[in-house]
Write an enzyme that holds these catalytic residues in place. Sequence first.
Site: not given
Length: 670
Positions: A171, A374-376, A444-445, A463, A469
């Site tokens: 990023e 969503h699994h953070e 993501h990440e 991502e 964001e």
Amino acid sequence: MHIRLLILLAGILSLAGCKQNSLITSPNGEVQAIVQLSSGQLTYQVAKNDEVIIQSSSLGFELKEHGQLTEGFVLLNRSHKEVNENWTAVWGPKKINSNHYNEARVELQHEATGILMNLVFRAFNDGVAFRYEFPTQEPLNEFTIMNERSEFAMVGNPTTWWIMADYDSYERLYNKTPLSEAEWVNTPVTMRTNSGLHVSLHEAALSNYSGMTLKLQDSGKKNTYVSELVPWADGSKVKTQAGMHTPWRTITIADNASKLVESNMIVNLNDPCKIENTSWIEPMKYMGIWWGMHIGTETWTEGERHGATTENTMRYLDFASKNNIQGLVVEGWNAGWDKWGAKDAFDHVTPAKDYDLKKVASYAQQKGVELIMHHETGGDAAGYEALMDSAYALCQQLGIKALKTGYAGGIYPRGEYHHGQYMVEHYQKVVETAAKYGIMVNAHEPIKATGKRRTWPNMMTREGVRGMEWNAWSDGNPPSHTVTIPFTRMLGGPVDYTPGTFDVLLKRFKNDRVSWNTDDISQTRVHTTLAKQLALFVILYSPMQMASDLVDNYIDHPAFQFIADANIDYDETRVLNAEIGEYITTARRSKDNWLIGSATNEEERKLTITLDFLDPNRSYEATIYADKEGCDWLTNPEEYTITKQMVKQGDKLELKLAAGGGQAITLKAQ
């Protein structure tokens, strides 16, 4: 062409007849690569027509148990073959894909250790790829790679677009410098030679291995990259055993920027699909309870500003159902957000107190909208693996077939990196486990995209980019950033940049925002025009494409019709014009209809496109969403016009793009 390059090319071709060399050319004869074994040392070179791109570059390894494998090789055998096949992708950006290449296999033995190693080179019309193989053998068995010594000795000092190497994140904003200033980079790294050739270095089919960065040599070899693998916590790079092969090292070559984006080489280098029944894998547009957290009007954690409430989710589901939006992701739905960063913070099963998961899932099914789980993990990969089966079983039980994962934070086990072998294997385990439960993944990440979507088409998007964001809580992404991504990050595969923000000045709820990740929230904004946000919906390809703004900013907004009408299950893609970091115009076909997105950097410009790709037997209704006269990204970004006209094959359209602006067009066959 410089005399020096002509001499180098002549040298390459003259070596082809030597016993210890293998020449391989692309099917159209324009791309050449040669593998040379001289005095036991392996090198290769690459050229296109009369231009040498990569001059003599070394190959090999350093193994913990066996030392240097960079010289002392003898040739055992070599072979050539041609492959010419078509395969059909489960989803776009192009359904029918041609995979045509010539392959050279060089079988070697390292004299001092007896280790067998093969080199495989493939030459495509749009580039060259190579990988190493260590066949099953007694002298090797389990072994540890301390360094991979693949070199890329670039000719000259080409203009280069790059981000600094980082073992945990991609990023970053892209730099544009001479190659000599791009000292240590993540891939893809993209270059333009003095003659105008476009070249990108990356990797394909990354599995059971560490991610590769590229570092300029400090040993006197000018403008020469060497592979620098992301390490384990103990400093080793790859832990493996005989019977393995490395990822492909890729050199994509194109005559211009448009052809670079259209290249299919990286996805072709991946294995065919391993999922027998793919009927459940479907592209979708989606919205999210997400943007409010980033701009500071809502929170992930429970409390009076909690975004993921039952009531709010049902409101979003109502809008999505009425406006042809197939999915909704809800972040902050589960317990554990108040323990961010702690080991085992999230269980991925227990809802927040104000979120009725079963009720919401049932309501989503009634409305015909896919609820995206969503699994953070907060970086807790080890904890997530222990709970994946139970969490995915819950998704299956509730009829949920799409999942967004997140790894924002340091990795557990501590000392491991997002891009090291431990996490490469973890990300792969997630995709394979999800496939068993019939779940599509948006990561993501992530680890970078390397074309794995061919093998595991439930790996929809990821991502791995400085996305939307960043506009909510930093100095933001400049207009040039989004017209650089297609030629860099996106060459690896789909990108979940999350375009579609209409309130680009973040002014509607400015008095309700709470600063959480920046010192001065009043200065944050999106650095495009509104029309460019629509254009990016087409340009920044993702089979799960997000309309990122708050639902309140879409209700009764005329420009949202473009998103509502868009069919993102694309059959064909064409790049009509492009220059890296300056502008791009992309056309994508879904059945009989087309979408066109055109965007520019900080400069206003006029572009003319010819509709020569349309069906000659059809006419089309064009709906054009354009920057209004006097609009620009800096001072007046939200003004736009909507016009209609009839067009046919061969017609020309003049696209007037404001500074930082864009244009989006639907072409509906009549």
